[in-house]
Design a protein around this motif. Structure first.
Motif: not given
Length: 342
Positions: A87-94
């Motif tokens: 969750a943290a990695s994907s949202v940060s990427a966005l």
């Protein structure tokens, strides 16, 4: 089972200009609403019922869900993959991608969860006021808990249960924007919710007169985040005490899930960087299972039981969430400036 198309967004979208899609190649997309789901089952109703024809690959997203899907009206849907790290990695990427302009975007975190039967039931939908991290704490194995302690849950730096933490990470509690929360609830509280015979049969084992044995409904309560998929009455009692402690007695968790504090932390940092507005976030969790056993069953039996709640919960996350998304998009001239008063 095909999920009914209950709303008229597709008709409305046809009359919209392509304002949400860049007019010039390479120009960032500016979503009106970004839906954040955590796995394919949660994303499926959105992808099935919406004409999300624009697919945008974002470096850093999960290999399983590498694209954000958008429509011409301003709705986008992303999937993070399950758990805190994803969750943290994907949202940060966005957030840090150059493919999106999120400065005016409303974020709808929409997924399934466990539910406290004193607050909800299979298929019920709950908007969160507080998101509380259940993992940032000390814990002593129940077999070694002192006799005068209610459980082995102790705040960071504290000496016993009930004492406040003396140190922490700063991500233990998030309170969502109250005017937006109330507006989301007002717009969706009368949503017709999906149910099925398996859910009805399973919930009948829970206490009569409480929400757990009743038909699903929409409500406001709080959500509890942790990577550990816990289950059972004893743990649940400790979790309730934990939420109360962390929110100064104001919080009452009803849903339990594996991502929200991680997602909110990534969004908070994006807000701090001026890339989005943190007060434009809502969290919606729908109940796929109970967080504890009914009378007459053990926690182990309850954990492995087939409750029938998965399908109604995924359908209802879409039905309820899309009502809010539709309202924002349909009246964007107002919502772009901030949450309408009524």
């Amino acid at each position: 089972m095909r999920i009914p198309a209950l709303f008229t967004t597709s008709v409305f979208a046809a009359s919209m200009t392509l304002a949400a899609i860049p007019a010039v190649a390479g120009e960032p997309v500016a979503p009106k609403v970004m839906v954040i789901t955590m796995f394919g089952g949660e994303a499926k109703p959105w992808l099935t019922e919406r004409k999300l024809d624009t697919k945008i690959a974002v470096p850093g997203l999960s290999r399983e869900y590498p694209e954000v899907a958008c429509d011409a009206a301003g709705l986008c849907v992303m999937t993070t993959a399950m758990g805190f790290a994803n969750a943290a990695s994907s949202v940060s990427a966005l957030v840090y991608s150059d493919k999106f302009d999120l400065k005016n975007t409303y974020f709808l975190i929409a997924g399934i969860a466990g539910v406290d039967p004193t607050d909800g039931t299979l298929g019920s939908a709950h908007w969160a006021r507080y998101a509380v991290d259940a993992g940032l704490r000390h814990e002593i194995d129940p077999r070694q808990v002192p006799a005068d302690w209610p459980n082995g849950v102790v705040a960071l730096g504290a000496k016993k249960p009930g004492e406040k933490a003396t140190w922490g990470s700063g991500t233990e509690v998030y309170q969502l924007n109250e005017p937006l929360l109330q507006r989301a609830f007002a717009l969706t509280k009368d949503t017709e919710l999906s149910d099925n015979d398996d859910s009805k049969a399973y919930r009948a084992a829970y206490k009569k007169g409480e929400p757990g044995s009743a038909a699903p409904a929409v409500s406001i309560c709080d959500t509890l985040s942790t990577d550990t998929y816990w289950h059972g009455t004893k743990i649940a009692e400790g979790m309730a005490d934990w939420v109360s402690l962390m929110t100064e007695g104001k919080g009452n968790y009803c849903t339990t899930q594996m991502e929200d504090n991680a997602t909110l932390t990534a969004l908070k940092r994006g807000g701090d960087a001026g890339l989005l507005q943190f007060d434009r976030i809502v969290v919606l969790r729908t109940a796929s299972n109970f967080d504890r056993e009914p009378e007459g069953k053990t926690a182990a039996e309850s954990l492995s039981a087939k409750s029938g709640g998965f399908m109604p919960s995924t359908v209802n996350a879409y039905r309820v969430g899309s009502k809010l998304a539709d309202a924002v998009i349909a009246d964007w001239a107002v919502w772009q400036k901030g949450v309408p008063a009524n």
